[in-house]
Motif scaffolding. Sequence first.
Motif, mmCIF file in Angstrom:
data_model
loop_
_atom_site.group_PDB
_atom_site.id
_atom_site.type_symbol
_atom_site.label_atom_id
_atom_site.label_comp_id
_atom_site.label_asym_id
_atom_site.label_seq_id
_atom_site.Cartn_x
_atom_site.Cartn_y
_atom_site.Cartn_z
ATOM 1 N N TYR A 11 91.836 6.377 51.827
ATOM 2 C CA TYR A 11 91.105 5.584 50.928
ATOM 3 C C TYR A 11 90.707 6.978 49.860
ATOM 4 C CZ TYR A 11 90.342 1.968 54.266
ATOM 5 O OH TYR A 11 90.566 0.786 55.149
ATOM 6 N N ILE A 14 89.825 10.309 51.516
ATOM 7 C CA ILE A 14 89.535 10.200 52.926
ATOM 8 C C ILE A 14 90.801 9.589 53.493
ATOM 9 C CG2 ILE A 14 88.346 9.047 54.662
ATOM 10 C CD1 ILE A 14 86.297 8.522 52.352
ATOM 11 N N ALA A 16 91.745 7.754 56.613
ATOM 12 C CA ALA A 16 91.311 7.050 57.608
ATOM 13 C C ALA A 16 92.446 6.860 58.857
ATOM 14 C CB ALA A 16 91.255 5.655 57.098
ATOM 15 N N ASN A 35 85.207 4.264 68.469
ATOM 16 C CA ASN A 35 83.806 4.220 68.057
ATOM 17 C C ASN A 35 83.991 3.659 66.379
ATOM 18 O OD1 ASN A 35 82.730 5.153 70.436
ATOM 19 N ND2 ASN A 35 82.959 7.394 69.684
ATOM 20 N N ASN A 36 82.438 3.254 65.962
ATOM 21 C CA ASN A 36 82.541 2.779 64.702
ATOM 22 C C ASN A 36 83.177 4.006 63.845
ATOM 23 O OD1 ASN A 36 81.094 1.466 62.924
ATOM 24 N ND2 ASN A 36 79.158 1.689 63.799
ATOM 25 N N GLY A 37 83.921 3.312 62.899
ATOM 26 C CA GLY A 37 84.552 4.222 61.825
ATOM 27 C C GLY A 37 85.781 4.971 62.316
ATOM 28 N N ALA A 38 86.396 4.841 63.719
ATOM 29 C CA ALA A 38 87.462 5.266 64.095
ATOM 30 C C ALA A 38 88.853 5.041 63.349
ATOM 31 C CB ALA A 38 87.518 5.185 65.476
ATOM 32 N N GLY A 39 88.788 3.751 62.869
ATOM 33 C CA GLY A 39 90.002 3.295 61.912
ATOM 34 C C GLY A 39 90.348 2.029 62.584
ATOM 35 N N LYS A 40 89.707 1.181 63.504
ATOM 36 C CA LYS A 40 90.367 0.062 64.100
ATOM 37 C C LYS A 40 90.561 -0.863 63.069
ATOM 38 C CE LYS A 40 86.681 -0.199 66.726
ATOM 39 N NZ LYS A 40 85.800 0.826 66.071
ATOM 40 N N THR A 41 89.450 -1.279 62.261
ATOM 41 C CA THR A 41 89.701 -2.234 61.133
ATOM 42 C C THR A 41 90.635 -1.865 60.009
ATOM 43 O OG1 THR A 41 87.142 -2.779 61.411
ATOM 44 C CG2 THR A 41 88.638 -3.464 59.383
ATOM 45 N N THR A 42 90.756 -0.688 59.800
ATOM 46 C CA THR A 42 91.824 0.013 58.639
ATOM 47 C C THR A 42 93.286 -0.344 59.427
ATOM 48 O OG1 THR A 42 90.398 1.549 57.841
ATOM 49 C CG2 THR A 42 92.584 1.951 57.586
ATOM 50 N N GLU A 83 86.578 -9.211 61.190
ATOM 51 C CA GLU A 83 84.999 -9.067 61.802
ATOM 52 C C GLU A 83 84.205 -10.077 60.866
ATOM 53 O OE1 GLU A 83 84.376 -4.894 62.035
ATOM 54 O OE2 GLU A 83 82.242 -5.407 61.572
ATOM 55 N N GLU A 160 86.994 -7.280 66.611
ATOM 56 C CA GLU A 160 85.560 -7.281 67.024
ATOM 57 C C GLU A 160 84.809 -8.763 67.420
ATOM 58 O OE1 GLU A 160 83.330 -4.511 67.607
ATOM 59 O OE2 GLU A 160 84.528 -2.970 66.240
ATOM 60 N N GLN A 192 84.843 -2.363 69.840
ATOM 61 C CA GLN A 192 83.775 -1.402 69.973
ATOM 62 C C GLN A 192 83.437 -1.713 71.514
ATOM 63 O OE1 GLN A 192 80.604 0.171 67.634
ATOM 64 N NE2 GLN A 192 81.509 -1.108 65.876
HETATM 65 P P1 ATP Z 1 84.065 -0.193 62.424
HETATM 66 O O1 ATP Z 1 84.106 -0.813 63.795
HETATM 67 O O2 ATP Z 1 82.884 0.221 61.745
HETATM 68 O O3 ATP Z 1 84.692 -1.352 61.436
HETATM 69 P P2 ATP Z 1 86.510 0.841 62.348
HETATM 70 O O4 ATP Z 1 86.884 1.794 63.698
HETATM 71 O O5 ATP Z 1 87.039 -0.313 62.344
HETATM 72 O O6 ATP Z 1 84.808 0.967 62.333
HETATM 73 P P3 ATP Z 1 87.319 1.630 59.786
HETATM 74 O O7 ATP Z 1 86.380 0.457 59.194
HETATM 75 O O8 ATP Z 1 88.751 1.234 59.873
HETATM 76 O O9 ATP Z 1 86.623 2.010 61.185
HETATM 77 O O10 ATP Z 1 87.142 2.998 58.970
HETATM 78 C C1 ATP Z 1 87.861 4.108 59.157
HETATM 79 C C2 ATP Z 1 87.333 5.173 58.109
HETATM 80 O O11 ATP Z 1 87.872 4.829 57.035
HETATM 81 C C3 ATP Z 1 85.904 5.482 58.177
HETATM 82 O O12 ATP Z 1 85.740 6.727 57.949
HETATM 83 C C4 ATP Z 1 85.394 4.639 56.844
HETATM 84 O O13 ATP Z 1 84.391 5.358 56.491
HETATM 85 C C5 ATP Z 1 86.515 4.730 55.958
HETATM 86 N N1 ATP Z 1 86.744 3.699 55.242
HETATM 87 C C6 ATP Z 1 86.969 2.198 55.689
HETATM 88 N N2 ATP Z 1 87.051 1.445 54.491
HETATM 89 C C7 ATP Z 1 86.905 2.211 53.306
HETATM 90 C C8 ATP Z 1 87.047 1.927 52.197
HETATM 91 N N3 ATP Z 1 87.115 0.811 51.536
HETATM 92 N N4 ATP Z 1 86.841 2.998 51.162
HETATM 93 C C9 ATP Z 1 86.395 4.255 51.749
HETATM 94 N N5 ATP Z 1 86.427 4.444 52.875
HETATM 95 C C10 ATP Z 1 86.764 3.605 53.810
#
Ligand code: ATP
Length: 235
Positions: A11, A14, A16, A35-42, A83, A160, A192
């Motif tokens: 992103y 960043i 991800a 954990n939160n922000g680990a990259g699962k949703t991405t 989610e 999730e 999570q």
């Molecule tokens: P969550 O459970 O909170 O959804 P996650 O494991 O699914 O967490 P992601 O949402 O994939 O994590 O995020 C991975 C990283 O990418 C994080 O550091 C997040 O801040 C960053 N990120 C996610 N979406 C964006 C975006 N649209 N723009 C910038 N950074 C992003």
Amino acid sequence: MLEIKNLTVRYGSITALHGISLEVRENEVVALVGNNGAGKTTTLRSISGLQKPAKGDILFQGESIVGKPVHKIVQMGLIHVPEGRKIFTKLTVRENLLMGSFSIKSKTEVSNNLERVMQVFPKLKERINQYGGTLSGGEQQMLAVGRAMMASPKLLLLDEPSLGLAPQIVDVIGDTVLDIAKLGIPILLVEQNANLALEISNRAYVIETGNIQMSADSADLLKDDTIQKTYLGVS
Ligand code: ATP
């Protein structure tokens, strides 16, 4: 069936996902925990074509799907339950479900899918004419999954499903994931809630700040106290 190879997603500045690889085989429930922000949703957004990877490849049934438009990926049978449920509150349960099958031309296939959803989710059958907005959180989650099943999925991506639900409802959601898997639909489950995910999956990948730290049979991960404490936040 689904193979992710060295996937990097950025992103802006960043990163991800740092070149992750994972695989879902026929008849498997695979969990991606972290954990939160680990990259699962991405990871899920990249698979369903919502996020363009910087590097790497994603193969579905042997064919690369990177760069394909979202609707083509849906037509191939890769169905994403995002989610936060995102059901239509002002449509009835039936209308919500039928939205999931809008691209299916065969009426028989649509009615078979509806029949199957009613079997897996008897609660939705009871509430078929109610507005989506009148359902409880757990029922809305079931509706979101039911809608995905209306699209004749060959593989389900669940983001999730337990988020924000009361513990006893979380167990019901876990059971329905297993019921869907029994129908022969493989599932990539992002959670999570690591314990739930490990209890209902065959294999799991642990992701931390965009890197896969390990993968193993879920039963082995559940038994390993060190792994639980180090990666899964279980004390
Ligand atoms: P969550 O459970 O909170 O959804 P996650 O494991 O699914 O967490 P992601 O949402 O994939 O994590 O995020 C991975 C990283 O990418 C994080 O550091 C997040 O801040 C960053 N990120 C996610 N979406 C964006 C975006 N649209 N723009 C910038 N950074 C992003």
